[in-house]
Enzyme design. Structure first.
Site, mmCIF file in Angstrom:
data_model
loop_
_atom_site.group_PDB
_atom_site.id
_atom_site.type_symbol
_atom_site.label_atom_id
_atom_site.label_comp_id
_atom_site.label_asym_id
_atom_site.label_seq_id
_atom_site.Cartn_x
_atom_site.Cartn_y
_atom_site.Cartn_z
ATOM 1 N NE ARG A 130 -3.625 2.410 2.416
ATOM 2 C CZ ARG A 130 -4.244 2.940 3.451
ATOM 3 N NH1 ARG A 130 -4.009 2.493 4.660
ATOM 4 N NH2 ARG A 130 -5.086 3.944 3.293
ATOM 5 C CG HIS A 131 -1.038 4.848 -0.858
ATOM 6 N ND1 HIS A 131 -1.304 5.595 0.273
ATOM 7 C CD2 HIS A 131 -2.242 4.391 -1.294
ATOM 8 C CE1 HIS A 131 -2.606 5.604 0.505
ATOM 9 N NE2 HIS A 131 -3.206 4.874 -0.426
ATOM 10 C CG HIS A 180 -4.979 2.111 -4.070
ATOM 11 N ND1 HIS A 180 -4.950 3.478 -3.870
ATOM 12 C CD2 HIS A 180 -4.744 1.914 -5.406
ATOM 13 C CE1 HIS A 180 -4.725 4.079 -5.031
ATOM 14 N NE2 HIS A 180 -4.602 3.159 -5.969
#
Length: 625
Positions: A367-368, A552
């Site tokens: 995930r970012h 995400h």
């Protein structure tokens, strides 16, 4: 008060209450504690010592349920010890490592004699007496060893007890239930079906072969001393999840929960939908208090971790009988403890299956990092632009500058950048991957700016930002139903990103064009899109090394499940799971090329955990206060 709890109160409110004359209770009464609270403390600590009960009372001084008359639930289990237990614990550990957690991991190895039943606090000592008397009456006829036969099905794996020995266990369970029901005025139901010792339950069918191979390494004829043990649990939290605190958390607001490292927290999954991202609301097992706590301060615990062991009866065998304290030092409730006295013999016969020495490829999905609107809210842009339209840092966690884009800067509102901490997080992960000598050969990113920036800074930490280019793949964007704007964001173009000094592969053509993304897509369309993307990416990257995919929270499941062959969950369970994934959360899959499959293993680096740091105004805090 919840309906279920109201029913529990009604169930016990009119019961006749007899007085206990135990020495432990008398000691607490002389200290001034009310009888019903003293009895609750003794039961909650297994009626071991005054010190344990007093410590429990001190911890629960602010417990709003301290006066509630809800009793505990009790169960009678037959538990193995010695060499057999050691082998079973090794199976628990290795099956979890290779196939992930299944329902059997929630509880330690056991054979159920009497399933959970309620008993009033003041009558629990009668259960102890019953266990002692029934144990004594069966001590001579209890088999010196119990015959176990391995049984397997697509959703169950375990040992069945042979009929000749099962009849003894049946009589034992019947005797305990009959006497306990009569003496303690409770309804105890013996387990009269096929007696069994579960090894794995409710696992994915494609794991059956691996689990069977691991189970065949267990010799059911290993020396074993069987122990009938009485356990209790809090009936209010039977269907709750259990978390274990990894770090101490001191509340910063009145509705937050104080936790210490090692605390267990009860969490009702049905009450989490309105909780802010990254937080859960739970009840402390140690204090009984309820409040909000940061989820990334915790890890999942086992169901039996919060159970209390009350009494046990050891059935004699040819092997030496250990005192309770010595046995307990080698046994953990979750079935994963290791007996140090057995380590030498176990190293010669490992339960672990042979693995391929060469790792051909790996897929690291992450995930970012922390996005700026996650900290400053959706109106963050209004905080950092002057009247004449110039950007400035209203807080040090705002990025030092925004990348230039040809269209309006207002599009950053729906396509926000990383915060300064997010940039630091990403670079830190890259440096950790470098320390572990992880060879990243390909990098794919969602078109969201926060993902591209995360990929860029991870590569900088890896010292690969000039060697490996980022392939921007629109198909990696998150489930569009979750977009608050109800439209697909206006992402920066590949040309804009390259012009802003991001190391973008401008020759790459996406598997899904940007125009194929539609607002509010169905869950089925999203998982179908994700499945197609990961299959195309894995096919397009045949070289050895790691394929890094920055996406995400939803990406961790939607991309890895089809890769390792797991079925999709329903959309509500999927949403509940995704909200628990923190910034830079990651999953790692490795390819077993000879077996033509992928398996999920531990990521090559540790997780990144940190606490909140709120805005500070020195004038309001120091001067005006």
């Amino acid at each position: 008060m919840a309906v279920a709890e109201t029913q529990l109160y009604a169930k016990v409110s009119n019961k006749h209450r007899s007085k206990s004359t135990s020495a432990l209770l008398e000691s607490l009464l002389t200290k001034g504690f009310p009888a019903h609270i003293a009895q609750k403390a003794l039961v909650a600590t297994g009626q071991k010592t005054i010190e344990d009960a007093a410590k429990w009372l001190h911890s629960h001084c602010n417990d709003p349920s301290l006066d509630d008359p809800i009793p505990q639930e009790y169960a009678l289990y037959l538990c193995p010890t010695g060499c057999l237990l050691n082998r079973l614990q090794e199976f628990w550990k290795e099956s979890k490592r290779q196939c992930g957690k299944n329902r059997a991991h929630e509880v330690f190895p056991h054979i159920t004699l009497c399933d959970f039943f309620t008993c009033e606090d003041q009558k629990v000592e009668l259960l102890y007496d019953t266990l002692k008397r029934v144990g004594d009456s069966f001590s001579q006829c209890f088999p010196p060893s119990i015959s176990l036969t391995l049984h397997a099905s697509p959703s169950y794996l375990g040992f069945f007890i042979d009929d000749s020995h099962a009849s003894v266990l049946k009589d034992l369970a019947l005797a305990f239930s009959s006497e306990a029901s009569a003496l303690a005025d409770c309804q105890v139901k013996p387990c009269l079906k096929q007696f069994h010792l579960t090894l794995a339950h409710k696992f994915y069918p494609h794991h059956q072969k691996t689990l069977e191979q691991l189970a065949k390494c267990i010799n059911p004829r290993e020396p074993c001393q069987w122990v009938a043990a009485l356990y209790s649990r809090d009936m209010r939290f039977v269907h709750y999840q259990r978390l274990r605190a990894l770090f101490q958390y001191k509340p910063q607001n009145i509705d937050e929960l104080m936790i210490n490292a090692g605390d267990f927290i009860y969490v009702d999954p049905t009450h989490q939908s309105d909780v802010s991202e990254g937080w859960v609301i739970g009840t402390s097992h140690r204090t009984g208090c309820r409040g909000f706590l940061p989820e990334n301060y915790t890890e999942k615990a086992h169901e039996s971790d919060t159970w209390v062991k009350h009494r046990e009866y050891v059935f004699g065998t040819a092997s030496r009988s250990f005192p309770e304290t010595a046995r307990e030092s080698n046994v953990k409730l979750n079935g994963e403890a290791h007996n140090p006295n057995m380590s030498r013999s176990m190293t010669n016969v490992p339960l672990q299956l042979p693995r391929n020495a060469a790792l051909h490829r790996g897929v690291l999905v992450m995930r970012h990092g922390e996005r700026v609107d996650q900290v400053f809210g959706k109106a963050w842009l209004q905080q950092c632009f002057t009247a004449d339209g110039k950007y400035y840092r209203a807080d040090l966690n705002f990025p030092s500058a925004l990348p230039k884009r040809k269209d309006s800067m207002k599009h950053f509102e729906n396509d926000p950048p990383l915060s300064c901490c997010g940039i630091f997080q990403s670079r830190l992960i890259g440096e950790a991957l470098l320390d572990q000598e992880v060879m990243v050969s390909y990098v794919y990113s969602s078109p969201a700016l926060r993902c591209v920036q995360t990929a860029q800074h991870v590569l900088q930490g890896l010292k690969l930002n000039q060697k490996v280019q980022i392939r921007v793949e629109p198909g990696l964007f998150e489930w569009t139903k979750w977009e608050a704007s109800k439209v697909i964001p206006n992402f920066m173009t590949v040309a804009d990103l390259a012009g802003a000094s991001y190391n973008i592969d401008t020759n790459y053509r996406g598997i899904f064009p940007l125009s194929s993304l539609v607002p509010s897509e169905s869950y089925e369309d999203y998982v179908s899109r994700s499945s197609a993307v990961i299959k195309q990416i894995s096919t397009a990257c045949p070289s050895k090394g790691v394929i890094l995919i920055v996406g995400h929270g939803s990406s961790l499941a939607s991309l890895t499940w089809p890769l390792i062959g797991l079925p999709n969950r329903d959309s509500s369970a999927f949403a509940q799971m995704v909200r628990k994934i923190p910034s830079l959360g990651m999953c790692f899959c490795e390819e077993l090329k000879e077996e033509n499959k992928w398996q999920m293993v531990n990521p090559p680096v540790k997780t990144l955990t940190h606490g909140a740091n709120t805005a500070f105004n020195w004038r309001n805090t120091i001067v005006e206060d």
